[in-house]
Motif scaffolding. Sequence first.
Motif, PDB file in Angstrom:
ATOM      1  N   ASP A  34      -4.488   8.380  -1.005  1.00 48.39           N
ATOM      2  CA  ASP A  34      -3.880   8.502   0.327  1.00 48.39           C
ATOM      3  C   ASP A  34      -2.963   7.344   0.684  1.00 48.39           C
ATOM      4  N   TYR A  35      -2.622   6.484  -0.309  1.00 52.31           N
ATOM      5  CA  TYR A  35      -1.944   5.225  -0.007  1.00 52.31           C
ATOM      6  C   TYR A  35      -1.221   4.696  -1.240  1.00 52.31           C
ATOM      7  N   SER A  50       1.284   5.754   3.634  1.00 55.59           N
ATOM      8  CA  SER A  50      -0.028   6.385   3.629  1.00 55.59           C
ATOM      9  C   SER A  50       0.065   7.770   4.236  1.00 55.59           C
ATOM     10  N   THR A  52      -2.680   9.003   5.673  1.00 51.11           N
ATOM     11  CA  THR A  52      -3.855   9.049   6.539  1.00 51.11           C
ATOM     12  C   THR A  52      -3.505   9.329   7.990  1.00 51.11           C
ATOM     13  N   CYS A  98      -6.439  -0.804   4.214  1.00 52.39           N
ATOM     14  CA  CYS A  98      -5.411  -0.548   3.202  1.00 52.39           C
ATOM     15  C   CYS A  98      -5.838  -1.069   1.836  1.00 52.39           C
ATOM     16  N   TYR A 127     -10.154   2.426   2.114  1.00 56.28           N
ATOM     17  CA  TYR A 127      -9.002   2.215   2.979  1.00 56.28           C
ATOM     18  C   TYR A 127      -9.394   1.424   4.230  1.00 56.28           C
ATOM     19  N   ASP A 141      -3.967   3.583  10.501  1.00 58.75           N
ATOM     20  CA  ASP A 141      -3.265   2.607   9.679  1.00 58.75           C
ATOM     21  C   ASP A 141      -3.777   1.213   9.944  1.00 58.75           C
TER      22      ASP A 141
END
Length: 170
Positions: A34-35, A50, A52, A98, A127, A141
């Motif tokens: 996802d990143y 990302s 997310t 992250c 994350y 984020d």
Amino acid sequence: MNRFHVHLNVTDLDASLRFYTALFAAPPSVLKPDYAKWLLDDPRVNFAISHTGQAAGREPGIAHLGIQAGDADALADLGRRLDAAGGSVLPEQAATCCYARSDKFWTEDPQGTRWETFHTFGDATTYHAGGDASCATGGTDCAPQAPVAGHAVAAPAKAAGCCTPASGCC
């Protein structure tokens, strides 16, 4: 040496990976489902994307801007500069976000753009802090929703945990 930081929310991670890998002529330094993050030297930037944000209804585009400090002293200097700029500052210590462990200061500019200054000192396997699934739906984020007004800037405060205003995660 400090590095400029840009984090984008994207709708199609695979298409964005192809685009930015071609643009930067380099694969990401960090790649997760996802990143992705590129630590580039030309231009000197920490560029992250990302996927997310869509879970929480965030629009594609700039999630936040920032400056990655080269060391703890540079982060402290950036924190003092943020404080001198007159905005509210939210410090946090040992934040997991992250896929990294970092000390941070967050603020917003006069237009409401979120700014993160941070010094990364380690990797993380999730994350968000603890990998709690509620993080993915409560915030996306790791940027706080609003800095804490009137907070004295000395050193980052201990992060309170995932998805609390004090954690900066959500």
